[in-house]
Motif scaffolding. Structure first.
Motif, mmCIF file in Angstrom:
data_model
loop_
_atom_site.group_PDB
_atom_site.id
_atom_site.type_symbol
_atom_site.label_atom_id
_atom_site.label_comp_id
_atom_site.label_asym_id
_atom_site.label_seq_id
_atom_site.Cartn_x
_atom_site.Cartn_y
_atom_site.Cartn_z
ATOM 1 N N THR A 285 -18.000 72.583 -62.625
ATOM 2 C CA THR A 285 -16.769 73.276 -63.025
ATOM 3 C C THR A 285 -16.052 72.489 -63.977
ATOM 4 O O THR A 285 -16.172 71.404 -64.311
ATOM 5 C CB THR A 285 -15.887 73.185 -61.555
ATOM 6 N N LEU A 286 -15.100 73.610 -64.678
ATOM 7 C CA LEU A 286 -14.422 72.957 -65.759
ATOM 8 C C LEU A 286 -13.060 72.434 -65.395
ATOM 9 O O LEU A 286 -12.441 72.921 -64.509
ATOM 10 C CB LEU A 286 -14.116 74.178 -66.750
ATOM 11 N N SER A 287 -12.900 71.045 -65.938
ATOM 12 C CA SER A 287 -11.681 70.622 -65.481
ATOM 13 C C SER A 287 -10.447 70.431 -66.778
ATOM 14 O O SER A 287 -9.534 70.247 -66.317
ATOM 15 C CB SER A 287 -12.005 69.115 -65.216
ATOM 16 N N ALA A 288 -10.922 70.806 -67.756
ATOM 17 C CA ALA A 288 -9.989 70.687 -68.852
ATOM 18 C C ALA A 288 -10.552 71.767 -70.053
ATOM 19 O O ALA A 288 -11.629 71.634 -70.257
ATOM 20 C CB ALA A 288 -9.735 69.621 -69.264
ATOM 21 N N ILE A 289 -9.482 72.478 -70.346
ATOM 22 C CA ILE A 289 -9.932 73.318 -71.914
ATOM 23 C C ILE A 289 -8.627 73.288 -72.692
ATOM 24 O O ILE A 289 -7.646 73.455 -72.472
ATOM 25 C CB ILE A 289 -10.035 74.960 -71.368
ATOM 26 N N ASP A 290 -9.178 72.952 -73.912
ATOM 27 C CA ASP A 290 -8.062 72.959 -75.160
ATOM 28 C C ASP A 290 -8.555 74.118 -76.179
ATOM 29 O O ASP A 290 -9.514 73.725 -76.977
ATOM 30 C CB ASP A 290 -7.952 71.484 -75.712
ATOM 31 N N ALA A 297 -14.018 70.106 -70.725
ATOM 32 C CA ALA A 297 -14.384 68.918 -69.931
ATOM 33 C C ALA A 297 -14.828 69.430 -68.757
ATOM 34 O O ALA A 297 -14.512 70.422 -68.118
ATOM 35 C CB ALA A 297 -13.435 67.870 -69.643
ATOM 36 N N LEU A 298 -16.340 68.910 -68.242
ATOM 37 C CA LEU A 298 -16.553 69.373 -66.925
ATOM 38 C C LEU A 298 -16.562 68.129 -65.760
ATOM 39 O O LEU A 298 -16.868 67.107 -66.358
ATOM 40 C CB LEU A 298 -18.191 69.411 -67.336
ATOM 41 N N GLN A 299 -16.244 68.631 -64.810
ATOM 42 C CA GLN A 299 -16.084 67.529 -63.746
ATOM 43 C C GLN A 299 -17.449 67.495 -62.999
ATOM 44 O O GLN A 299 -17.795 68.421 -62.213
ATOM 45 C CB GLN A 299 -14.766 68.092 -62.647
ATOM 46 N N LEU A 300 -18.244 66.224 -62.915
ATOM 47 C CA LEU A 300 -19.115 65.934 -62.208
ATOM 48 C C LEU A 300 -18.585 65.223 -61.067
ATOM 49 O O LEU A 300 -17.398 64.866 -60.899
ATOM 50 C CB LEU A 300 -20.257 65.145 -63.182
ATOM 51 N N PRO A 301 -19.469 64.756 -60.023
ATOM 52 C CA PRO A 301 -18.965 64.088 -58.926
ATOM 53 C C PRO A 301 -18.454 62.672 -59.360
ATOM 54 O O PRO A 301 -17.576 62.222 -58.509
ATOM 55 C CB PRO A 301 -20.316 63.829 -58.077
ATOM 56 N N THR A 302 -18.940 61.905 -60.221
ATOM 57 C CA THR A 302 -18.138 60.540 -60.257
ATOM 58 C C THR A 302 -17.196 60.559 -61.586
ATOM 59 O O THR A 302 -16.569 59.541 -61.751
ATOM 60 C CB THR A 302 -19.632 59.443 -60.707
ATOM 61 N N ASP A 303 -17.453 61.393 -62.481
ATOM 62 C CA ASP A 303 -16.530 61.371 -63.852
ATOM 63 C C ASP A 303 -16.681 62.749 -64.463
ATOM 64 O O ASP A 303 -17.523 63.688 -63.965
ATOM 65 C CB ASP A 303 -16.837 60.226 -64.626
ATOM 66 N N SER A 304 -15.861 62.971 -65.475
ATOM 67 C CA SER A 304 -15.937 64.163 -66.237
ATOM 68 C C SER A 304 -16.601 63.985 -67.726
ATOM 69 O O SER A 304 -16.663 62.588 -68.106
ATOM 70 C CB SER A 304 -14.637 64.663 -66.514
ATOM 71 N N VAL A 416 -30.700 67.368 -60.175
ATOM 72 C CA VAL A 416 -30.157 68.526 -59.591
ATOM 73 C C VAL A 416 -29.518 67.863 -58.371
ATOM 74 O O VAL A 416 -30.139 67.529 -57.435
ATOM 75 C CB VAL A 416 -31.070 69.394 -59.321
ATOM 76 N N ASP A 417 -28.015 68.025 -58.171
ATOM 77 C CA ASP A 417 -27.264 67.506 -56.856
ATOM 78 C C ASP A 417 -26.901 68.931 -56.428
ATOM 79 O O ASP A 417 -25.872 69.283 -56.565
ATOM 80 C CB ASP A 417 -26.295 66.813 -57.512
ATOM 81 N N GLU A 418 -27.704 69.317 -55.471
ATOM 82 C CA GLU A 418 -27.468 70.588 -54.646
ATOM 83 C C GLU A 418 -26.299 70.800 -54.108
ATOM 84 O O GLU A 418 -25.751 72.138 -54.031
ATOM 85 C CB GLU A 418 -28.790 70.961 -54.097
ATOM 86 N N ASP A 419 -25.854 69.988 -53.595
ATOM 87 C CA ASP A 419 -24.624 69.819 -52.632
ATOM 88 C C ASP A 419 -23.460 69.204 -53.304
ATOM 89 O O ASP A 419 -22.297 69.305 -52.620
ATOM 90 C CB ASP A 419 -24.859 69.355 -51.246
ATOM 91 N N GLY A 420 -23.269 68.698 -54.648
ATOM 92 C CA GLY A 420 -22.404 68.164 -55.089
ATOM 93 C C GLY A 420 -21.592 66.792 -54.623
ATOM 94 O O GLY A 420 -20.531 66.537 -54.773
#
Length: 567
Positions: A285-290, A297-304, A416-420
């Protein structure tokens, strides 16, 4: 300036990163007058016009679009990952990507034999078309096929492998009569195996109206690569001394690039070469847009992860179906699939596809670090893999030990992290220089490691001495040349006598010594990886079961007495 490539944006149109105003342009689609509404994302067009001295926005005089194929699909097959398929239409094999092809009126999962489709794309030396756009064409009876005439005999000829009979057809836009080597588009009706032409149109190539010295920009698939010379869409490119973007761009057969330079009457003399497709993949998912800076920025489970875009970035909207989306249409929280490449210290996005929200998170990138058997680091993020299912580069399951035995820094790996939840369920090696589908469908003979017609012993000996830690994922025979794929995506090409011709991939990075003692840098010499038919990944059974040493029998297909490719 003449530019030929895919449409990546509107607001006028963007082609090869160049914005053209088309208010006063003469627009034609398949030779018929059209308007701006007929131009769509992913279509391949040729634009002739002018641009400012600062390479700013341009003004188009003409915009020409010629559909590569229109007809009924047949012989459709999908890869094991579900990320690509290959269909056959009017004698042409078409590679379709789930995330790299634009769809209109249909989608990847809906394609089936019998589907009536209109297809744009780029051809390679193997004759296959990589689709940039597929549109449902239900209710349109006439078939269309663009290609180069060969085997001309009176009024009959071949376009690629499709027989055409042009007796009685209207000939238009041709410099003279039909002749071999002429690029045309044929409109007609399929009668049995023959396309009965109603109209044969010339003027489909981007160089036909050029004078020496005219500026030219072309996008296409690299074909017939010979050091710094290659073809894009049948047009010769001279790239010695051309600036490469990114700087580490490594040319390979099938790679989609853009060449910019001038026409010398016979070839495009390139000043710059730009990689148009990346092998990095992310889904989150997108976490920031400029919008002003063109960054995301894309939000992954451990960081963006921070991403950059430019005027060549193609945005597709599978969720809401916007015809010409841009990053201004994206919102934080949107689920997107991203294709990118590394450009210096930034990750440059080549494609974005907004889709329905899902918890699945995907990372595909070269391995930066790993701790067996628990974690892999990709793009600075540590991914837990201790409960994952592992696969080699041809999508065969292997055990955790075999995976980590084959793993090295720089290997291209997809998680592939199927359940995030931050733990990958699937981890697989990928071929580092191939887009989806490039190496997934093949017609060559699958070669067993033991038994009848097995891989020659001298090749097995060489593989064992060079790659003691690597399992063989597959082997194939194309005429008198053997190709071997290792578990980590390394590809090796041998003569029948066991001489190493060429190599590419993570285990080949340091270079190897040929059978005569000479040094061969990876990716050079002999045949080029990705040449016609070099498509590991499907077809027959995979020789060498997971974890088998080269030459062992294990559960490998091709045990004593088996024919190549038998089970």
């Amino acid at each position: 300036m003449t530019t030929s490539g895919t449409i990546t944006g509107s607001g006028s149109i963007f082609v090869n990163g160049q914005r053209f105003a088309i208010d006063d342009a003469a627009i034609t689609v398949n030779g018929e007058p059209a308007n701006e509404a007929a131009l769509a994302l992913g279509m391949v067009v040729t634009v002739a016009g002018s641009i400012g001295d600062d390479d700013g926005d341009g003004t188009a005089r003409t915009v020409k679009a010629f559909t590569a194929l229109r007809g009924i699909a047949a012989d459709l097959k999908r890869d094991d990952d579900g990320n690509s398929l290959q269909l056959r239409l009017l004698g042409t094999d078409v590679i379709v990507e789930r995330e790299g092809t634009v769809f209109a009126g249909t989608d990847f999962d809906s394609l089936a034999p019998g589907s009536r489709l209109a297809i744009d794309g780029f051809t390679g030396v193997d004759g296959r078309l990589r689709a940039t756009r597929i549109m449902a064409a239900a209710g349109v009876a006439a078939a269309l096929l663009a290609g180069t005439i060969s085997a001309l005999n009176g009024t009959t000829f071949l376009l690629d492998e499709q027989p055409v009979d042009a007796a009685g057809a209207v000939l238009e836009g041709l410099p003279a009569d039909l002749k071999d080597g002429l690029r045309v588009q044929v409109r007609g009706n399929l009668e049995g195996e023959v396309l009965r032409a109603v109209r044969v149109s010339g003027g489909t190539g981007p160089t036909e109206a050029l004078d020496d010295g005219d500026a030219l920009r072309l996008e296409g698939r690299v074909a017939r690569l010979d050091v710094d010379t290659f073809l894009l869409g049948g047009i010769r490119i001279l790239a010695a001394g051309a600036e490469r973007m990114p700087a580490d761009l490594d040319l390979a057969e099938g790679l989609v690039v853009e060449a910019t330079g001038h026409w010398n009457g016979e070839a495009l003399v390139a000043d710059t070469l730009t990689n148009r497709r990346g092998t990095l993949r992310l889904a989150a998912t997108l976490s920031a847009i400029d919008n002003e800076a063109g960054t995301l920025a894309l939000q992954l489970p451990t960081d963006s992860i921070a991403l950059a875009t430019d005027r060549r970035t193609l945005v597709e909207d599978a969720r809401d179906g916007l015809p010409f989306p841009s990053i201004e249409d994206l919102r934080t929280g949107d689920y997107v699939k991203v294709e990118a490449l590394r450009d210096g210290d930034r990750l440059l996005v080549t494609r974005i596809d907004r889709g329905a929200d899902t918890p699945a998170r995907v990372l595909q990138a070269p391995v930066e670090d790993f701790t067996a058997p628990a974690t892999i680091t990709l793009l600075g993020l540590s991914v837990a893999v201790d409960e994952a299912r592992f696969q080699n580069a041809v999508d065969t399951d292997i055990d955790r030990g075999a995976f980590f035995d084959s793993l090295s820094r720089g290997a291209l790996v997809r998680t592939v992290d199927e359940d995030g939840d931050g733990r990958a369920e699937v981890v697989e090696f990928e071929f580092p220089r191939a887009l989806d589908g490039e190496l997934a469908f093949r017609d060559e003979i699958s070669v067993p490691l033991v038994g009848d017609k097995a891989l020659p012993a001298n090749i097995l000996t060489d593989l064992t001495s060079r790659f003691a830690a690597q399992d063989i994922a597959g082997a194939w025979l194309d005429e008198d040349e053997y190709e071997v794929a290792l578990a980590d995506g390394t590809r090796l090409f041998y003569t029948a006598d066991g001489a190493l011709l060429d190599s590419s991939g993570p285990s080949a990075e340091a270079g190897h010594v040929t059978s005569d003692g000479g040094s061969i840098p990876p990716g050079q010499g002999g045949d080029i990886p990705g040449s016609p038919g070099d498509n590991p990944g499907s077809g027959g059974d995979i020789p060498g079961s997971p974890g088998d040493d080269p030459g062992s029998s294990g559960d490998a297909p091709g045990s004593s007495g088996d024919n190549p490719g038998s089970s």
